[in-house]
Enzyme design. Structure first.
Site, PDB file in Angstrom:
ATOM      1  N   THR A 132      -8.577   1.477 -54.652  1.00  0.00           N
ATOM      2  CA  THR A 132      -7.155   1.653 -54.993  1.00  0.00           C
ATOM      3  C   THR A 132      -6.550   0.299 -55.361  1.00  0.00           C
ATOM      4  O   THR A 132      -6.903  -0.735 -54.796  1.00  0.00           O
ATOM      5  CB  THR A 132      -6.352   2.311 -53.847  1.00  0.00           C
ATOM      6  OG1 THR A 132      -6.361   1.431 -52.713  1.00  0.00           O
ATOM      7  CG2 THR A 132      -6.942   3.655 -53.452  1.00  0.00           C
ATOM      8  N   GLY A 177      -2.011   3.580 -48.961  1.00  0.00           N
ATOM      9  CA  GLY A 177      -3.461   3.805 -48.935  1.00  0.00           C
ATOM     10  C   GLY A 177      -3.826   4.969 -48.016  1.00  0.00           C
ATOM     11  O   GLY A 177      -4.697   5.781 -48.347  1.00  0.00           O
ATOM     12  N   ASP A 178      -3.156   5.083 -46.879  1.00  0.00           N
ATOM     13  CA  ASP A 178      -3.439   6.180 -45.948  1.00  0.00           C
ATOM     14  C   ASP A 178      -2.982   7.523 -46.516  1.00  0.00           C
ATOM     15  O   ASP A 178      -3.645   8.546 -46.327  1.00  0.00           O
ATOM     16  CB  ASP A 178      -2.761   5.926 -44.595  1.00  0.00           C
ATOM     17  CG  ASP A 178      -3.389   4.757 -43.857  1.00  0.00           C
ATOM     18  OD1 ASP A 178      -4.569   4.447 -44.122  1.00  0.00           O
ATOM     19  OD2 ASP A 178      -2.703   4.158 -43.010  1.00  0.00           O
ATOM     20  N   ASP A 219       3.649   1.412 -33.529  1.00  0.00           N
ATOM     21  CA  ASP A 219       4.247   0.236 -34.173  1.00  0.00           C
ATOM     22  C   ASP A 219       5.558  -0.099 -33.475  1.00  0.00           C
ATOM     23  O   ASP A 219       6.438   0.757 -33.365  1.00  0.00           O
ATOM     24  CB  ASP A 219       4.549   0.528 -35.657  1.00  0.00           C
ATOM     25  CG  ASP A 219       3.284   0.725 -36.475  1.00  0.00           C
ATOM     26  OD1 ASP A 219       2.208   0.229 -36.063  1.00  0.00           O
ATOM     27  OD2 ASP A 219       3.364   1.381 -37.535  1.00  0.00           O
ATOM     28  N   GLY A 230       9.028   3.475 -44.237  1.00  0.00           N
ATOM     29  CA  GLY A 230       8.192   3.814 -43.098  1.00  0.00           C
ATOM     30  C   GLY A 230       6.797   4.215 -43.524  1.00  0.00           C
ATOM     31  O   GLY A 230       6.454   4.198 -44.715  1.00  0.00           O
ATOM     32  N   GLU A 284     -10.769   1.047 -37.507  1.00  0.00           N
ATOM     33  CA  GLU A 284      -9.871   0.601 -36.436  1.00  0.00           C
ATOM     34  C   GLU A 284     -10.350   1.058 -35.062  1.00  0.00           C
ATOM     35  O   GLU A 284      -9.676   0.844 -34.067  1.00  0.00           O
ATOM     36  CB  GLU A 284      -8.435   1.069 -36.688  1.00  0.00           C
ATOM     37  CG  GLU A 284      -7.758   0.256 -37.778  1.00  0.00           C
ATOM     38  CD  GLU A 284      -6.297   0.634 -37.992  1.00  0.00           C
ATOM     39  OE1 GLU A 284      -5.561  -0.201 -38.549  1.00  0.00           O
ATOM     40  OE2 GLU A 284      -5.886   1.765 -37.636  1.00  0.00           O
ATOM     41  N   THR A 299       4.049   0.446 -47.513  1.00  0.00           N
ATOM     42  CA  THR A 299       3.207   0.531 -46.314  1.00  0.00           C
ATOM     43  C   THR A 299       2.685   1.950 -46.150  1.00  0.00           C
ATOM     44  O   THR A 299       3.462   2.902 -46.201  1.00  0.00           O
ATOM     45  CB  THR A 299       4.008   0.189 -45.034  1.00  0.00           C
ATOM     46  OG1 THR A 299       5.109  -0.617 -45.387  1.00  0.00           O
ATOM     47  CG2 THR A 299       3.148  -0.490 -44.016  1.00  0.00           C
TER      48      THR A 299
HETATM   49  N1  LIG Z   1       4.036   0.621 -56.523  1.00  0.00           N
HETATM   50  C1  LIG Z   1       3.340   1.763 -56.659  1.00  0.00           C
HETATM   51  N2  LIG Z   1       3.650   2.639 -57.635  1.00  0.00           N
HETATM   52  C2  LIG Z   1       2.979   3.783 -57.781  1.00  0.00           C
HETATM   53  N3  LIG Z   1       1.952   4.157 -57.008  1.00  0.00           N
HETATM   54  C3  LIG Z   1       1.583   3.333 -56.024  1.00  0.00           C
HETATM   55  C4  LIG Z   1       2.256   2.093 -55.782  1.00  0.00           C
HETATM   56  N4  LIG Z   1       1.664   1.494 -54.730  1.00  0.00           N
HETATM   57  C5  LIG Z   1       0.678   2.315 -54.332  1.00  0.00           C
HETATM   58  N5  LIG Z   1       0.617   3.423 -55.099  1.00  0.00           N
HETATM   59  C6  LIG Z   1      -0.347   4.536 -54.975  1.00  0.00           C
HETATM   60  O1  LIG Z   1      -0.950   4.473 -53.695  1.00  0.00           O
HETATM   61  C7  LIG Z   1      -2.355   4.257 -53.812  1.00  0.00           C
HETATM   62  C8  LIG Z   1      -2.820   3.344 -52.702  1.00  0.00           C
HETATM   63  O2  LIG Z   1      -2.104   2.138 -52.767  1.00  0.00           O
HETATM   64  P1  LIG Z   1      -2.717   0.704 -52.409  1.00  0.00           P
HETATM   65  O3  LIG Z   1      -3.860   0.416 -53.296  1.00  0.00           O
HETATM   66  O4  LIG Z   1      -1.596  -0.240 -52.369  1.00  0.00           O
HETATM   67  O5  LIG Z   1      -3.297   0.998 -50.947  1.00  0.00           O
HETATM   68  P2  LIG Z   1      -3.294   0.021 -49.689  1.00  0.00           P
HETATM   69  O6  LIG Z   1      -3.347  -1.388 -50.147  1.00  0.00           O
HETATM   70  O7  LIG Z   1      -4.365   0.492 -48.791  1.00  0.00           O
HETATM   71  O8  LIG Z   1      -1.887   0.381 -49.079  1.00  0.00           O
HETATM   72  P3  LIG Z   1      -1.163  -0.286 -47.854  1.00  0.00           P
HETATM   73  O9  LIG Z   1       0.082  -0.849 -48.444  1.00  0.00           O
HETATM   74  O10 LIG Z   1      -0.903   0.866 -46.961  1.00  0.00           O
HETATM   75  O11 LIG Z   1      -2.086  -1.321 -47.259  1.00  0.00           O
HETATM   76  C9  LIG Z   1      -2.569   3.680 -55.190  1.00  0.00           C
HETATM   77  O12 LIG Z   1      -3.858   3.990 -55.685  1.00  0.00           O
HETATM   78  C10 LIG Z   1      -1.464   4.378 -55.973  1.00  0.00           C
HETATM   79  O13 LIG Z   1      -1.890   5.666 -56.374  1.00  0.00           O
END
Ligand SMILES: Nc1ncnc2c1ncn2[C@@H]1O[C@H](COP(=O)(O)OP(=O)(O)OP(=O)(O)O)[C@@H](O)[C@H]1O
Ligand SMILES: *[C@@H]1O[C@H](CO)[C@@H](O)[C@H](O)[C@H]1NC(C)=O
Length: 319
Positions: A231, A265-266, A23, A303, A150, A262
């Site tokens: 998620t 999800g990972d 990045d 990060g 990816e 950011t």
């Molecule tokens: N604001 C938050 N508060 C608490 N837990 C969170 C929050 N955001 C994400 N999480 C946790 O992280 C997990 C994955 O988040 P999310 O569904 O946003 O994944 P994503 O969209 O793939 O993430 P990314 O932002 O990396 O694209 C959620 O299931 C939750 O457990």
């Protein structure tokens, strides 16, 4: 080679076949217009790519991990290898090619947090069947394999198929999603884990609530997945199993002021792989709760990989 042949190196429990991206991030007060040159106030280089990110989170929880991936024969590629080694990940099957550059994401972020991003997948797209053949032993002896989209989808599918034939648990994260995903990905996935927008792309449904996510999850189960997890950011996630009636909504820990989501999800996917590999007898719901907790910790610092917690920073009752 000699060490593993002599049995001195135990097999990796979690194997990731996936991406590495560098990045290149510039912070500016506003986004530039076409043809415009503007000055930013900060620049930094970060390690990303969903494959590597997920592997790093699993490794930081204590999993023995190995990554199968491809970077360029350039300084970004060499730096990435060092980064993964520092995280304790086996890089024996991390290949370097002269044919393309290391995957890169050029990112501009303004003061409001809005961004524009250009991704050049580069060497990631050159990971191929020959590379998988070289890594066949570690893939077939893993407890869990993780793949995403990816790299070339054909390579992901082949890796999942190799693993599945050897009885390795397959955890597939269809990110970034495309509406025309090969139907074999559903039947080969023991656990199919995606976010809200990916579930919308794959099913064509609009997901505005956990109940709607449950419906989308059921659609994906009908396509052949054994377990689907969608998620939902701060809402936690929804879990559907082919063997249990109805979707379950599993809330996550409340985070008052998320710093940077950011990579959440990972973090979730990497943590889930750790539990699948090391605590296979925990109920799936419990694994999901713990992985959600770990992801919720990651949103509390900035990060991507830099925000992923280590085992030593987490409550003992997670282990
Ligand atoms: N604001 C938050 N508060 C608490 N837990 C969170 C929050 N955001 C994400 N999480 C946790 O992280 C997990 C994955 O988040 P999310 O569904 O946003 O994944 P994503 O969209 O793939 O993430 P990314 O932002 O990396 O694209 C959620 O299931 C939750 O457990
Ligand atoms: C889901 O993940 C994709 C990457 O595959 C990302 O672009 C998108 O913003 C994420 N969606 C949500 C709702 O976070």
């Amino acid at each position: 080679m000699a060490a593993s042949a002599a049995g001195l190196q135990p097999d990796a429990a979690v194997v990731v076949v996936g991406s590495c991206m560098t990045d290149l991030v510039s912070l500016t007060s506003r986004l530039p217009k076409t043809g415009e040159t503007i000055h930013g106030h900060k620049f930094f280089i970060g390690f990303g790519g969903k494959g590597a990110n997920q592997c790093v989170q699993a490794a930081r929880l204590g999993a023995k991990t190995s990554i199968v991936c491809k970077v360029g024969k350039d300084s970004f590629g060499s730096d990435y290898i060092e980064n993964l080694k520092r995280n304790g990940i086996s890089t024996e099957f991390m290949f370097q090619t002269k044919e393309a550059s290391t995957g890169a994401a050029s990112i501009i972020v303004n003061n409001e947090g809005q961004n524009i991003i250009v991704i050049v997948a580069g060497a990631n797209l050159l990971l191929n069947s020959d590379d998988l053949r070289k890594a066949a032993d570690i893939i077939s002896r893993a407890k869990v394999i993780i793949c995403q989209l990816e790299i070339s989808p054909a390579t992901s599918l082949e890796a999942l198929t190799m693993a599945h034939k050897s009885g390795v648990k397959t955890l597939f994260n269809p990110a970034p999603a495309t509406a025309d995903l090969d139907a074999q990905f559903y039947t080969i996935s023991d656990i199919f884990c995606c976010n809200e927008s990916e579930a919308e792309i794959l099913t064509g449904l609009t997901i505005s609530s956990p109940a709607a996510a449950g419906k989308a999850g059921s659609v994906l189960i009908e396509r052949g997945c054994k377990i689907v997890i969608i998620t939902l950011g701060a809402e936690g996630c929804v879990f559907v199993s082919a063997e249990e009636p109805g979707p379950k909504h599993i809330p996550t820990q409340k985070v008052i002021k998320p710093v940077d989501t950011t990579g959440a999800g990972d973090s979730f996917v990497g943590a889930l792989a750790f539990y699948l590999a090391y605590y296979p007898n925990l109920p799936m719901e419990e694994m999901i709760k713990r992985a959600s907790f770990i992801a919720s910790v990651s949103v509390q610092s900035s990060g991507t990989q830099t925000s992923f917690p280590y085992k030593k920073d987490l409550p003992l009752n997670l282990f």
